[in-house]
Design a protein around this motif. Sequence first.
Motif, PDB file in Angstrom:
ATOM      1  N   ARG A  17       0.841  -1.195   0.000  1.00  0.00           N
ATOM      2  CA  ARG A  17       0.000   0.000   0.000  1.00  0.00           C
ATOM      3  C   ARG A  17       0.871   1.238   0.000  1.00  0.00           C
ATOM      4  O   ARG A  17       1.981   1.240   0.536  1.00  0.00           O
ATOM      5  CB  ARG A  17      -0.967   0.003   1.162  1.00  0.00           C
ATOM      6  CG  ARG A  17      -0.335   0.179   2.522  1.00  0.00           C
ATOM      7  CD  ARG A  17      -1.377   0.207   3.589  1.00  0.00           C
ATOM      8  NE  ARG A  17      -1.663  -1.166   3.944  1.00  0.00           N
ATOM      9  CZ  ARG A  17      -2.023  -1.566   5.128  1.00  0.00           C
ATOM     10  NH1 ARG A  17      -2.193  -0.706   6.080  1.00  0.00           N
ATOM     11  NH2 ARG A  17      -2.232  -2.829   5.388  1.00  0.00           N
ATOM     12  N   SER A  18       0.337   2.272  -0.576  1.00  0.00           N
ATOM     13  CA  SER A  18       1.027   3.552  -0.613  1.00  0.00           C
ATOM     14  C   SER A  18       0.917   4.205   0.765  1.00  0.00           C
ATOM     15  O   SER A  18      -0.129   4.141   1.407  1.00  0.00           O
ATOM     16  CB  SER A  18       0.382   4.447  -1.672  1.00  0.00           C
ATOM     17  OG  SER A  18       1.019   5.672  -1.727  1.00  0.00           O
ATOM     18  N   ALA A  19       1.993   4.826   1.196  1.00  0.00           N
ATOM     19  CA  ALA A  19       1.960   5.543   2.470  1.00  0.00           C
ATOM     20  C   ALA A  19       1.212   6.859   2.277  1.00  0.00           C
ATOM     21  O   ALA A  19       0.866   7.243   1.159  1.00  0.00           O
ATOM     22  CB  ALA A  19       3.375   5.797   2.969  1.00  0.00           C
ATOM     23  N   ASP A  20       0.967   7.549   3.388  1.00  0.00           N
ATOM     24  CA  ASP A  20       0.194   8.787   3.350  1.00  0.00           C
ATOM     25  C   ASP A  20       0.780   9.835   2.420  1.00  0.00           C
ATOM     26  O   ASP A  20       0.057  10.610   1.825  1.00  0.00           O
ATOM     27  CB  ASP A  20       0.080   9.379   4.762  1.00  0.00           C
ATOM     28  CG  ASP A  20      -0.750   8.499   5.672  1.00  0.00           C
ATOM     29  OD1 ASP A  20      -1.610   7.756   5.150  1.00  0.00           O
ATOM     30  OD2 ASP A  20      -0.549   8.555   6.894  1.00  0.00           O
ATOM     31  N   ASP A  21       2.106   9.855   2.304  1.00  0.00           N
ATOM     32  CA  ASP A  21       2.743  10.892   1.497  1.00  0.00           C
ATOM     33  C   ASP A  21       2.788  10.556   0.004  1.00  0.00           C
ATOM     34  O   ASP A  21       3.240  11.348  -0.801  1.00  0.00           O
ATOM     35  CB  ASP A  21       4.157  11.169   2.002  1.00  0.00           C
ATOM     36  CG  ASP A  21       5.044   9.936   1.982  1.00  0.00           C
ATOM     37  OD1 ASP A  21       4.596   8.882   1.487  1.00  0.00           O
ATOM     38  OD2 ASP A  21       6.181  10.035   2.469  1.00  0.00           O
TER      39      ASP A  21
END
Length: 152
Positions: A17-21
């Motif tokens: 999954r992609s991180a918040d940034d």
Amino acid sequence: MKCPFCANPTTSVKDSRSADDNVTIRRRRVCAECQGRFSTVEHVQLLTLKVKKKSGVVESFRREKLENALQTSLHKRPIEEDRIEKVINGIIRRLEVMGDIEIPSTTIGEIVMETLHDLDTVAYVRFASVYRNFHEASDFKQFVREIKKDTK
């Protein structure tokens, strides 16, 4: 990716999954041998940066050194971990966008100083005390006076 538990070189990705940034990717992995589960974090790297020290020595840029410097400066300051991660990614992006592979350590230091100045004054002074090599309390006083002049 080698398993941190049994050193087996065969692991598989179970979840990404992609991180918040949106600049880092977090991956959940499982070892084919011991079934141990662990996470990795991948960062986008546009260039392989090198740091040119004042002594003339050139070494590979290490994200960990930047992280440690910021963590030390921001120790016990009210800045969230995700904000620090975004700051680190922002500094690295600025370095990569410069287009040079070899970046003087002084340039990196000045970018960190500028970033901390905008982020947290206490962290800025802490970093400056090491970066500018303060020797006495009077060095701190003079630096704080300069900060006060700048904010007026």
